[in-house]
Design a protein around this motif. Structure first.
Motif, PDB file in Angstrom:
ATOM      1  N   ALA A 285       0.840  -1.203   0.000  1.00 48.34           N
ATOM      2  CA  ALA A 285       0.000   0.000   0.000  1.00 48.34           C
ATOM      3  C   ALA A 285       0.869   1.244   0.000  1.00 48.34           C
ATOM      4  CB  ALA A 285      -0.902   0.006   1.230  1.00 48.34           C
ATOM      5  N   SER A 286       0.280   2.330  -0.479  1.00 48.08           N
ATOM      6  CA  SER A 286       0.910   3.639  -0.319  1.00 48.08           C
ATOM      7  C   SER A 286       0.389   4.224   0.987  1.00 48.08           C
ATOM      8  CB  SER A 286       0.539   4.562  -1.479  1.00 48.08           C
ATOM      9  OG  SER A 286       1.058   4.046  -2.673  1.00 48.08           O
ATOM     10  N   ARG A 287       1.317   4.710   1.813  1.00 52.24           N
ATOM     11  CA  ARG A 287       0.945   5.228   3.132  1.00 52.24           C
ATOM     12  C   ARG A 287       1.193   6.735   3.124  1.00 52.24           C
ATOM     13  NH1 ARG A 287       3.084   5.611   8.269  1.00 52.24           N
ATOM     14  NH2 ARG A 287       5.213   5.250   7.566  1.00 52.24           N
ATOM     15  N   ARG A 528      -4.465   1.540  -1.886  1.00 45.69           N
ATOM     16  CA  ARG A 528      -3.976   0.394  -2.652  1.00 45.69           C
ATOM     17  C   ARG A 528      -4.735   0.341  -3.965  1.00 45.69           C
ATOM     18  NH1 ARG A 528      -3.241  -5.789  -2.088  1.00 45.69           N
ATOM     19  NH2 ARG A 528      -4.568  -5.917  -3.899  1.00 45.69           N
ATOM     20  N   THR A 529      -4.019   0.211  -5.067  1.00 43.18           N
ATOM     21  CA  THR A 529      -4.682   0.035  -6.357  1.00 43.18           C
ATOM     22  C   THR A 529      -4.195  -1.290  -6.939  1.00 43.18           C
ATOM     23  OG1 THR A 529      -2.959   1.009  -7.741  1.00 43.18           O
ATOM     24  CG2 THR A 529      -4.474   2.545  -6.700  1.00 43.18           C
ATOM     25  N   PRO A 530      -4.822  -1.781  -8.003  1.00 48.92           N
ATOM     26  CA  PRO A 530      -4.330  -3.030  -8.586  1.00 48.92           C
ATOM     27  C   PRO A 530      -2.876  -2.925  -9.033  1.00 48.92           C
ATOM     28  CG  PRO A 530      -6.488  -2.473  -9.462  1.00 48.92           C
ATOM     29  CD  PRO A 530      -6.048  -1.310  -8.647  1.00 48.92           C
ATOM     30  N   GLU A 531      -2.403  -1.701  -9.253  1.00 52.38           N
ATOM     31  CA  GLU A 531      -1.015  -1.526  -9.707  1.00 52.38           C
ATOM     32  C   GLU A 531      -0.022  -1.459  -8.564  1.00 52.38           C
ATOM     33  OE1 GLU A 531      -3.308   0.852 -10.898  1.00 52.38           O
ATOM     34  OE2 GLU A 531      -3.627  -0.010 -12.881  1.00 52.38           O
ATOM     35  N   THR A 532      -0.506  -1.351  -7.320  1.00 55.43           N
ATOM     36  CA  THR A 532       0.421  -1.211  -6.199  1.00 55.43           C
ATOM     37  C   THR A 532       1.154  -2.529  -5.982  1.00 55.43           C
ATOM     38  OG1 THR A 532      -1.212   0.256  -5.190  1.00 55.43           O
ATOM     39  CG2 THR A 532       0.617  -0.446  -3.798  1.00 55.43           C
ATOM     40  N   THR A 533       2.481  -2.492  -6.117  1.00 55.88           N
ATOM     41  CA  THR A 533       3.234  -3.743  -5.974  1.00 55.88           C
ATOM     42  C   THR A 533       4.179  -3.704  -4.786  1.00 55.88           C
ATOM     43  OG1 THR A 533       4.869  -2.889  -7.502  1.00 55.88           O
ATOM     44  CG2 THR A 533       3.171  -4.305  -8.429  1.00 55.88           C
ATOM     45  N   ALA A 534       4.365  -2.517  -4.192  1.00 50.42           N
ATOM     46  CA  ALA A 534       5.289  -2.435  -3.059  1.00 50.42           C
ATOM     47  C   ALA A 534       4.813  -1.349  -2.114  1.00 50.42           C
ATOM     48  CB  ALA A 534       6.693  -2.114  -3.557  1.00 50.42           C
ATOM     49  N   SER A 579       4.256   4.214 -12.750  1.00 48.36           N
ATOM     50  CA  SER A 579       4.321   2.919 -13.423  1.00 48.36           C
ATOM     51  C   SER A 579       5.628   2.225 -13.085  1.00 48.36           C
ATOM     52  CB  SER A 579       4.224   3.131 -14.929  1.00 48.36           C
ATOM     53  OG  SER A 579       5.444   3.672 -15.369  1.00 48.36           O
ATOM     54  N   SER A 580       5.763   1.010 -13.585  1.00 53.87           N
ATOM     55  CA  SER A 580       6.992   0.263 -13.331  1.00 53.87           C
ATOM     56  C   SER A 580       8.193   0.982 -13.927  1.00 53.87           C
ATOM     57  CB  SER A 580       6.874  -1.136 -13.923  1.00 53.87           C
ATOM     58  OG  SER A 580       6.582  -1.037 -15.300  1.00 53.87           O
ATOM     59  N   ALA A 581       7.947   1.796 -14.948  1.00 56.37           N
ATOM     60  CA  ALA A 581       9.057   2.523 -15.569  1.00 56.37           C
ATOM     61  C   ALA A 581       9.364   3.814 -14.815  1.00 56.37           C
ATOM     62  CB  ALA A 581       8.719   2.839 -17.016  1.00 56.37           C
TER      63      ALA A 581
END
Ligand SMILES: [Zn+2]
Length: 686
Positions: A285-287, A528-534, A579-581
């Protein structure tokens, strides 16, 4: 030079190659792949700049990523190329063999370029379960190259030069279109259609040229360019267009824990088994640790979350000057709510709330098709608390977290819809009165110096987090978690008896609604979004009013469908879309956050910047307070007497912001039914 030496020089088979030359060829292939990766990076930069108007920010990691993956792919393709290359025919001339070598070098280059892009496309399509980044990329790149090149070599062998051109052209077009459809969420956008036309033209040209060997090289390059263009657009859209990222529309979950202090939440999350279970269930999640509440009590704060307006604008405030029933305001019909917008945009809307203040007549229920208020027995609060403390009774005026989960389960069991869901769950457990739970001791309870109330409060937070983890499991079982947009927030904090604070409490040591210190207005926020990976911590200042637009943007609801109306509004969506980039779209940063207290005690308002906080007492004889919250987060040293310039500057900015806000479409004629009135009396609100 003898025949065998010539074969050695021109031959394509590694079996006949000396080990040293094989290694050299491999290095060459790796270098060609790395060059392909760098070209891909340049194309990304150019297409992003042209289409979105900004450069892709390139840090050392990203700069290593492109050529690194390119080199891994190149080396793999190079090896395979040597293994699979057709045996030289008897009629082959030295010139042919030379062409073949050029062919090989170029196709390694083209394939490396293509594979650098194929990977994110496959990942986006969930064909491979990896997250872009780290050493896994090299391995996965090699694996993809192996399969891709193997298939290509088989086709080449089976159909021969004359036919394979058009066939490969068809394959390339299909791959380009599929990639485009996969990565562009809005396939009929003009840009996507234009890209499709370009893809087809490029492939047809390649097919025309493919009767020769050189034509096939051109074809391979065209195929690589197709995917490059497609993936470039993918990067751009992901970075720049919040409206079209999700297809289909995501479920949206608004999780609110009433009366949850940010500092206690953070500590319990860190140092208790319940916190760990919660983190595991919630996922990355982003905090946002600098999130400021609109007000120190439920109704105005929740109305701000649901409208994007300050209490001063939406009017759901109750002044302590009017303690009669008529002054208990409700949200005006004229103020649009988030749930109304989501319903109009096609979402099912449902809420299970355990705070009776959020009753149906409050106006906050507007827009929810399913709205369930869980209320407890209507007993006057002080008596209930006293009896509970004596352990003579354990009644509640609110329902505990397991009841929220049970109500949610019933709703989900009865739900027959495949539309996306906008769900608001509201837990009450950390709200007073506090109850003991059957939990083992934990360092998160506060240690020996914690007062009994502090300890009880922290254990209620542990309890609600453990229950929320179970609720998340239930949501996950029903397919409502992994791909959902999730916002977790609190409406306000809680003041607990502690040293140094007691003198300012207007005689009230415990509770909320009466002051604007950070223990009351700094609240937790996780997104948290579907793109949140860390996990990520974001230091920017955030306000309750930002969540309305953020949720609509993250859900992909365009402004044309639901207008955003706040005067001082900031959406966090573009910042969450990194994004990942590493693309981060420039967005407006919030510099000021306003909180208002109008409920208990004299009215006040507070203005917070990243470093400072001004508390302006509108009523009573208390003088203004100034804290350097950056250095003094506990707000112990009032600097209003020494920092007079800062005080004056903040006061000016507060007045500017305040005077720029619209008056609410105010209606103070709330009609409460007798049952609701009893509930509110039990809560001590009336
Ligand atoms: Zn509350």
């Amino acid at each position: 030079m003898s025949d065998s030496e010539r074969n050695e020089e021109n031959g394509a088979r590694p079996g006949r190659m000396a080990g040293g030359r094989f290694l050299l060829a491999l290095l060459g292939a790796g270098a060609a792949g790395a060059a392909g990766g760098l070209v891909a990076w340049g194309l990304d930069q150019a297409s992003t700049r042209a289409l979105a108007g900004f450069w892709v920010p390139t840090g050392p990691r990203l700069l290593a990523w492109y050529p690194g993956v390119g080199a891994a792919c190149g080396a793999t393709v190079g090896t395979l190329s040597m293994l699979f290359a057709p045996r030289a025919g008897r009629e082959a001339t030295a010139e042919d063999e030379g062409t073949s070598r050029h062919h090989r070098a170029l196709s390694v280059f083209a394939w490396s370029l293509l594979l650098v892009y194929l990977l994110p496309v496959l990942e986006r399509a969930e064909l491979v379960g990896l997250r872009i980044g780290g050493p896994a990329v090299g391995i996965a790149g090699a694996a993809v190259a192996l399969v891709g090149f193997g298939l290509w070599a088989l086709v080449l062998r089976a159909v021969g030069g004359a036919v394979c051109g058009p066939l490969l052209a068809a394959v390339a077009v299909c791959a380009g279109l599929v990639a485009n459809r996969t990565v562009v969420a809005s396939p009929f956008a003009p840009a996507a259609l234009l890209l499709d036309a370009a893809l087809c033209a490029a492939a047809l040209l390649a097919a025309y040229a493919s009767r020769s060997r050189g034509g096939r090289i051109a074809l391979a390059t065209a195929g690589a360019l197709l995917l490059t263009a497609s993936a470039g657009l993918h990067l751009v859209r992901r970075g720049a267009s919040p409206e079209t990222v999700h297809d289909p529309a995501p479920d949206v979950l608004l999780l609110v824990v009433d009366t949850l202090r940010a500092d206690v939440f953070e500590e319990v999350l860190r140092s208790s088994p319940e916190g760990e279970a919660f983190r595991r269930a919630f996922g990355p999640a982003s905090r946002f640790p600098s999130t400021v509440a609109a007000a120190p009590w439920t109704a105005p704060s929740m109305a701000s979350i649901h409208t994007g307006l300050y209490p001063r604008e939406h009017g759901l405030v109750r002044s302590s000057r009017h303690r009669d029933l008529a002054a208990f305001t409700h949200l005006s019909q004229e103020v649009p709510t988030l749930a109304e917008g989501m319903a109009r945009a096609g979402w099912d809307t449902a809420a299970v709330v355990a705070n009776p203040v959020l009753h149906r007549d409050s106006g906050i229920a507007r827009g929810f098709e399913h709205y369930e208020v869980l209320a407890g027995p209507t007993v006057k609060l002080p008596l209930l608390t006293a009896l509970a403390r004596l352990r003579l009774v354990t009644p509640r005026f609110y329902q505990p977290a397991p009841r929220v989960r049970a109500a949610l389960r019933s709703y989900l069991d009865a739900r027959r819809s495949d539309r996306p869901l906008f769900l608001w769950l509201h837990w009450m457990d950390p709200h007073d009165p506090l109850f003991e739970h059957d939990l083992p001791d934990s360092p998160a309870d506060g240690g020996a110096e914690a007062t009994a109330l502090q300890r009880l409060y922290r254990r209620e937070v542990r309890f609600v987090l453990a229950e929320m983890a179970r609720t998340i499991e239930l949501l996950d079982e029903r397919g409502l978690w992994r791909d959902a947009v999730v916002v977790l927030v609190s409406d306000h904090g809680e003041m607990l008896p502690s040293d140094g604070r007691d003198k300012r409490l207007y005689g009230k040591l415990y509770g909320h609604g009466h002051a604007l210190y950070d223990e009351l207005v700094r609240v937790p926020l996780l997104i948290r979004t579907p793109e949140t990976t860390a996990d990520a911590e974001r230091a920017q200042l955030v306000h309750h009013t930002d969540l309305h637009d953020t949720i609509l943007d993250l859900a992909g609801v365009p402004e044309t469908a639901v207008p955003r109306i706040g005067r001082d509004r900031v959406s966090l969506a573009s910042r969450l879309r990194t994004s990942s980039a590493g693309i981060e779209e420039p967005a407006r940063q919030r510099r000021l956050a306003l909180s208002e207290a109008t409920h208990r005690g004299p009215a006040q308002r507070a203005l917070r910047t990243a470093e400072w906080k001004l508390i302006d007492h509108l009523e009573g004889d208390a003088r203004d307070e100034l804290y350097a919250v950056g250095e003094d987060p506990e707000e112990v040293s009032d600097l209003s007497a020494s920092e007079t310039e800062m005080l004056a500057a903040l006061r000016r900015r507060l007045d500017e912001l305040w005077n720029g806000l619209d008056d609410p479409p105010f209606t103070s004629d709330a009609v409460l039914d007798p049952a609701t009135r009893r509930q509110l009396e039990a809560l001590g609100y009336l």
